[in-house]
Design a protein around this motif. Structure first.
Motif, PDB file in Angstrom:
ATOM      1  N   CYS A 169      -1.424  22.008  52.782  1.00 61.21           N
ATOM      2  CA  CYS A 169      -1.464  22.024  51.315  1.00 61.21           C
ATOM      3  C   CYS A 169      -1.905  20.664  50.784  1.00 61.21           C
ATOM      4  CB  CYS A 169      -0.076  22.366  50.775  1.00 61.21           C
ATOM      5  SG  CYS A 169       0.032  22.307  48.990  1.00 61.21           S
ATOM      6  N   VAL A 170      -2.798  20.659  49.808  1.00 60.78           N
ATOM      7  CA  VAL A 170      -3.242  19.392  49.227  1.00 60.78           C
ATOM      8  C   VAL A 170      -2.564  19.104  47.885  1.00 60.78           C
ATOM      9  CG1 VAL A 170      -5.453  19.345  50.424  1.00 60.78           C
ATOM     10  CG2 VAL A 170      -5.298  20.456  48.190  1.00 60.78           C
ATOM     11  N   ASN A 171      -1.595  19.926  47.529  1.00 70.62           N
ATOM     12  CA  ASN A 171      -0.847  19.729  46.285  1.00 70.62           C
ATOM     13  C   ASN A 171      -1.713  19.711  45.035  1.00 70.62           C
ATOM     14  OD1 ASN A 171       2.314  18.985  46.490  1.00 70.62           O
ATOM     15  ND2 ASN A 171       1.248  18.620  48.418  1.00 70.62           N
ATOM     16  N   CYS A 172      -2.675  20.594  44.984  1.00 72.57           N
ATOM     17  CA  CYS A 172      -3.413  20.770  43.737  1.00 72.57           C
ATOM     18  C   CYS A 172      -2.716  21.873  42.941  1.00 72.57           C
ATOM     19  CB  CYS A 172      -4.877  21.128  44.004  1.00 72.57           C
ATOM     20  SG  CYS A 172      -5.124  22.805  44.637  1.00 72.57           S
ATOM     21  N   GLY A 173      -3.255  22.192  41.792  1.00 67.65           N
ATOM     22  CA  GLY A 173      -2.582  23.159  40.939  1.00 67.65           C
ATOM     23  C   GLY A 173      -3.227  24.537  40.920  1.00 67.65           C
ATOM     24  N   VAL A 174      -4.125  24.827  41.853  1.00 70.59           N
ATOM     25  CA  VAL A 174      -4.834  26.103  41.795  1.00 70.59           C
ATOM     26  C   VAL A 174      -3.867  27.292  41.809  1.00 70.59           C
ATOM     27  CG1 VAL A 174      -6.384  27.644  43.055  1.00 70.59           C
ATOM     28  CG2 VAL A 174      -6.992  25.255  42.788  1.00 70.59           C
ATOM     29  N   CYS A 176       5.246  26.665  34.149  1.00 71.09           N
ATOM     30  CA  CYS A 176       5.666  25.284  33.910  1.00 71.09           C
ATOM     31  C   CYS A 176       4.705  24.592  32.951  1.00 71.09           C
ATOM     32  CB  CYS A 176       5.727  24.521  35.225  1.00 71.09           C
ATOM     33  SG  CYS A 176       7.091  25.100  36.242  1.00 71.09           S
ATOM     34  N   ASP A 219       1.501  22.740  33.389  1.00 74.42           N
ATOM     35  CA  ASP A 219       1.794  21.725  34.383  1.00 74.42           C
ATOM     36  C   ASP A 219       2.117  22.464  35.672  1.00 74.42           C
ATOM     37  OD1 ASP A 219       2.207  19.275  35.544  1.00 74.42           O
ATOM     38  OD2 ASP A 219       3.581  18.555  34.011  1.00 74.42           O
ATOM     39  N   PHE A 267       2.360  19.213  41.603  1.00 81.17           N
ATOM     40  CA  PHE A 267       1.930  17.840  41.328  1.00 81.17           C
ATOM     41  C   PHE A 267       3.070  16.853  41.591  1.00 81.17           C
ATOM     42  CE2 PHE A 267      -1.084  19.552  37.779  1.00 81.17           C
ATOM     43  CZ  PHE A 267      -1.986  19.963  38.749  1.00 81.17           C
ATOM     44  N   SER A 294       3.624  14.136  40.133  1.00 84.72           N
ATOM     45  CA  SER A 294       4.151  13.544  38.902  1.00 84.72           C
ATOM     46  C   SER A 294       5.132  14.468  38.169  1.00 84.72           C
ATOM     47  CB  SER A 294       2.987  13.240  37.956  1.00 84.72           C
ATOM     48  OG  SER A 294       2.276  14.437  37.674  1.00 84.72           O
ATOM     49  N   PHE A 295       5.191  15.717  38.608  1.00 84.98           N
ATOM     50  CA  PHE A 295       5.928  16.727  37.834  1.00 84.98           C
ATOM     51  C   PHE A 295       7.401  16.356  37.626  1.00 84.98           C
ATOM     52  CE2 PHE A 295       7.940  21.074  37.599  1.00 84.98           C
ATOM     53  CZ  PHE A 295       7.397  21.418  36.380  1.00 84.98           C
ATOM     54  N   THR A 296       8.047  15.899  38.700  1.00 79.74           N
ATOM     55  CA  THR A 296       9.480  15.604  38.586  1.00 79.74           C
ATOM     56  C   THR A 296       9.779  14.114  38.683  1.00 79.74           C
ATOM     57  OG1 THR A 296       9.618  16.079  40.939  1.00 79.74           O
ATOM     58  CG2 THR A 296      10.360  17.810  39.450  1.00 79.74           C
ATOM     59  N   LYS A 297       8.717  13.306  38.701  1.00 78.76           N
ATOM     60  CA  LYS A 297       8.940  11.861  38.872  1.00 78.76           C
ATOM     61  C   LYS A 297       9.520  11.256  37.600  1.00 78.76           C
ATOM     62  CE  LYS A 297       6.590   7.734  40.439  1.00 78.76           C
ATOM     63  NZ  LYS A 297       5.266   7.138  40.579  1.00 78.76           N
ATOM     64  N   ARG A 300      11.634  15.458  44.165  1.00 73.32           N
ATOM     65  CA  ARG A 300      10.756  16.197  45.082  1.00 73.32           C
ATOM     66  C   ARG A 300       9.585  15.293  45.467  1.00 73.32           C
ATOM     67  NH1 ARG A 300      10.365  20.803  40.952  1.00 73.32           N
ATOM     68  NH2 ARG A 300      12.561  21.389  40.799  1.00 73.32           N
TER      69      ARG A 300
END
Lengths: 337, 276, 280
Positions: free
Chosen positions: A227-232, A242, A258, A262, A264-267, A275
């Protein structure tokens, strides 16, 4: 409720009638795929129409939406204005039953017991859902029931070149009444029933009990490896909801999609991130759909539309994820959750 | 024997000897014509490796994600990305065993001029294709009226849903925190208005200038069919003409925009020489 | 139903700089209209989203108590963009306040019980609200003994110093133990970390309830002390901090398992938290 039959041109005429009072949205072919756009009042989606590229959540919970407008005036109190609640009457024609059922899932979120999102609610109550049953499943589809009625006001099934129209709600009844269509005869109803009965088996998405025991299992690290952690997957998912709320510099407070994928989502502002890696984020996405959401709303937050399968840039196929989870051993588990 | 067989043998050998913990390659995907990244940790699993049309995802990206000692099965563009990552101190060359093979792709990347690996620890000769070193696509694009060129870029950019798949699959986009996520200050709005989308795509294009190897992964990854490769290729061509450098071909040449020379062409700077 | 995204307008009445480093300020805000003041009904432990137009919005625990009519107070540490902008505010400026949000301290469960209030650093805000609520004459008889342990690195960091030292210290209906990490000149109260002081001053109990707020490390070491003193997990409550946006359980970022910290929390008992993943 009632069932009708419409022959060839009748469907077109009915839609043209609806278009006199409402804005009719239908799948329209664009360069790269189908999208819901204002209907051209003459054509129906072609045989190549599988589903729209983007899920219909966009029509109720747009990718970005202004929540407040404001104007800062030096020395005075700022002017804050709440945008008008959308009032236009709409018909969505040609939505697939999988996507129609996703709206019922989203209702849990945006029209909950404690809080109601006024924009979403207005669009939901102003929109008639006329869904069109797929003839077969696509290669990446895994919906439970091709003929699902959940979320539709009217369900249309093409049988031998004609249309069997199943009215499912009072709103659907009202939109259909008085147009003079014939009640469906036994022959077409029987034929449709046979189609419904003879659907091929699909993947069982119920992994609730398994998920209860594998929160700390090493399988998550393995599953997320590519997984590349994109939002597709999340942006194209009809049930992912979200969002972020940000102020732009031009006087708008904006809500925009959102994604839990990502970083940044929970940072937090302090830098702490509950996470921090892809492992926690993929686990969140899967747990949310197949454990947290069902625990709260008694339904799986995946309708099997297959968009995430089709468009994942690295072919991380959620169907395989489900099967791997089902097959994984739970010896290293925490039974705490 | 086939290249695939050689790949499998080499991967097996590396794993069995304990030289590496993982071999990164491709396995069959679940959709037609698409292969999927595959991480082999058990020597028996090398049998699942494939090397065929559809093995197009740039695997260099994954070397940054894992900390194990890894081998990677790399075609031309993957090795060029690896070269750049090593040069930018993102990757320790010693940690990676490169099993190089010629690109097995038969359809994508028509303008690719380096299907063969540029570096490798083990080079498995494949079927090297004819080099195709031309920018004729750019020439015809630049002949279009500016309005048409502008419209093309706007049309592509307006399709974007800001899922950041293009950025996340790109080996040159390795920033721990991308400018789109910063909020002190916020450089860019979170909407998908053309203006916000434009800031994202143009900034990204400029940020990978001189580092982009033209692997095309950003275009393949996009779920909405956004194709801005013309921008990347234009920058690639400029870098080649101005600095006489093609990105990622060897470990010695410095990346042109990471380096400064007094006689650097600088017409693009404010107050710089006028460009024709 | 009110549009849940629409904030109340509030005016900055006073700003108190709480720490010598000047990174901690308490803002006293008044409602612009009486109607808004009447509509904003909250209990201690709830929070609100404070917004500055053009910058954004962030959640803060309400430090004032419901009896302090017509106003709200918030203590804010400067860490990010919104808190930075808040620290630039001046008297008379207008901010947006959206709330009240979250569940708040479990007032009904606390009634009739002895209470141990344990706070560390700037996380004392909603505990201040709770104590202020309890010592309100009309409420005081509903609760048993109240012991408060409040710790800070040094005397400069203590929130609400004036109130704590001049009022709370002199009351005979509560016991407050202020502590600092290391001895400091002129300091006449407790010295030592919160867990140690708790162990020293709090009596073992089989029915008292503990309410704990502070940095994670403080909570980590205080829990075993409370267990030793006989507090079971269902009698220990804490308030969690997570990144939040909507505050109404929709935007999806503050969940721990199937609980949303913004809506189902921020207050949870340790017994509840033990059943959730440790993803916070």
């Amino acid at each position: 409720m009632s069932k009708y039959i419409m022959f060839g041109e009748e469907l077109l005429q009915w839609l043209q009638n609806l278009a006199k009072e409402s804005k009719v949205l239908a799948p329209v072919k664009e360069e790269y795929g189908y999208t819901f756009a204002e209907w051209d009042k003459k054509s129906l989606p072609g045989d190549d129409y599988r589903n729209t590229l983007k899920p219909p959540k966009d029509l109720f919970f747009p990718q970005h939406e202004t929540l407040l407008k404001y104007e800062k005036i030096k020395g005075e109190n700022p002017l804050v204005e709440v945008p008008d609640i959308p009032e236009d009457k709409r018909v969505i024609f040609g939505i697939r039953p999988c996507d129609a059922s996703s709206l019922v899932l989203l209702d849990n979120i945006f029209m909950g017991e404690d809080y109601v999102d006024p924009y979403y609610e207005a669009r939901r109550s102003n929109t008639l859902i006329v869904s069109l049953v797929c003839r077969t499943r696509g290669k990446s589809c895994f919906c439970e029931d091709l003929f699902s009625t959940k979320g539709s006001d009217i369900l249309i099934i093409k049988v031998d070149g004609n249309y069997l129209v199943e009215i499912l709600t009072y709103r659907g009844e009202a939109a259909f009444k008085g147009i003079g269509s014939k009640e469906a005869d036994e022959k077409i109803v029987k034929k449709a029933d046979k189609l419904k009965r003879t659907q091929e088996e699909v993947l069982d998405k119920d992994i609730f009990e398994k998920l209860r025991t594998i929160y700390d299992n090493p399988i998550w690290k393995q599953l997320q490896e590519k997984c590349v952690n994109c939002g597709v997957c999340t942006f194209l998912c009809p049930t992912c909801h979200c969002f972020d709320i940000t102020d732009d510099k031009r006087g708008k407070k904006v809500r925009s999609w959102d994604s839990c994928m990502f970083a940044s989502f929970t940072k937090q502002a302090s830098g702490h991130n509950p996470r921090p890696t892809g492992t926690e984020r993929l686990r969140q996405r899967i747990m949310h759909k197949f454990y947290y959401f069902p625990e709260k709303y008694h339904d799986i937050a995946c309708v099997g539309c297959g968009r995430c399968v089709e468009k994942c840039p690295v072919n991380l196929d959620i169907r395989q994820v489900i099967e791997k989870i089902r097959g994984c051993l739970d010896e290293k588990s925490l039974s705490a959750i | 024997m086939s290249v695939l067989n050689d790949i499998k043998l080499k991967a097996k050998e590396l794993l069995e000897k304990g030289d590496v913990d993982v071999v990164i390659g491709y396995a069959k995907g679940t959709l037609n014509g698409k292969c999927t990244p595959y991480f082999v940790r058990n020597a028996n699993d090398v049998e699942n490796l494939v090397w065929e049309n559809g093995c197009d995802i740039n695997l260099a990206n994954y070397l940054l994600k894992i900390s194990d000692k890894a081998a990677v099965i790399a075609k031309g563009c993957d090795t060029r990305s690896i070269v750049n990552l090593v040069k930018e101190n993102q990757l320790d060359r010693e940690r990676v065993v490169i099993i190089g093979a010629s690109c097995p792709s038969t359809e994508s990347c028509q303008k690719c001029n380096h299907p063969d690996p540029v570096i490798a620890d083990v080079f498995l000769q494949g079927e090297t294709k004819v080099n195709n070193d031309d920018f004729s696509d750019l020439e015809s694009f630049s002949k279009l009226p500016s309005e048409e060129r502008r419209n093309y870029i706007y049309k592509e950019v307006s399709k974007c849903i800001r899922c950041y798949a293009c950025r996340n699959v790109c080996p040159a986009c390795y920033c721990k925190e991308c400018f789109v996520e910063e909020n002190l200050p916020a450089w860019i709005g979170k909407t998908t208005n053309t203006s916000d989308n434009m800031i994202f795509h143009l900034t990204r294009a400029i940020h990978v200038a001189g580092r982009c190897v033209g692997c095309g992964e950003c275009v393949r990854a996009c779920p909405m069919g956004v194709d801005l490769s013309i921008l990347n290729r234009k920058i690639m061509k400029d870098v080649k003409e101005l600095f006489n450098v093609e990105s990622g071909l060897d470990l010695d040449t410095k990346l042109p925009l990471n380096d400064y020379k007094e006689d650097d062409p600088q017409y693009f700077l404010i107050g710089g020489e006028k460009c024709e | 139903m009110k549009n849940p995204y629409q904030p109340y307008e509030m005016k900055v009445e006073e700003i108190i700089t709480e720490s010598p480093e000047k990174d901690l300020k308490t803002f006293y805000l008044s409602f612009v209209t009486d109607q808004d003041a009447d509509n904003f009904n909250y209990i201690p432990g709830q929070f609100a989203e404070i917004s500055i137009l053009g910058i954004g919005e962030a959640p803060f625990g309400i430090a004032s108590a419901p009896c302090e009519k017509g106003m709200l107070s918030f203590s804010v540490k400067k860490v990010g963009s919104l808190t930075g902008a808040l620290h630039e505010l001046e008297k008379g400026d207008i901010v947006g306040v959206r709330g009240p949000l979250g569940n708040g301290w479990p007032i009904n469960q606390l009634k009739g019980k002895d209470l141990v209030v344990i706070g560390g650093g700037f996380a004392f805000t909603t505990l201040r609200s709770l104590v202020k609520y309890i010592i309100e004459p009309k409420n005081r008889q509903d609760f048993g003994n109240v012991d408060i342990v409040y710790g800070n690195r040094n005397p400069g960091q203590i929130l609400y110093k004036k109130e704590l030292i001049e009022d709370w210290m002199n009351r005979d209906d509560i016991n407050i133990y202020l502590t600092i990490d290391k001895p400091s000149e002129g300091w006449k109260y407790q010295v030592g970390f919160v867990p140690q002081v708790t162990e020293k001053v709090i009596k073992p109990s089989q029915n008292a309830i503990a309410l704990v707020c502070g940095p994670p490390v403080m909570i980590k070491f205080t829990l075993p002390v409370l267990k030793k003193l006989g507090f079971t997990s269902d009698r220990i409550y804490t308030s969690l901090e997570m990144k939040m946006k909507c505050g109404i359980g929709m935007c999806g970022r503050c969940n721990i398992g199937s609980k949303y910290v913004c809506k189902d929390g921020p207050v949870f008992s340790m017994a509840e938290l033990e059943k959730l993943p440790s993803e916070y």
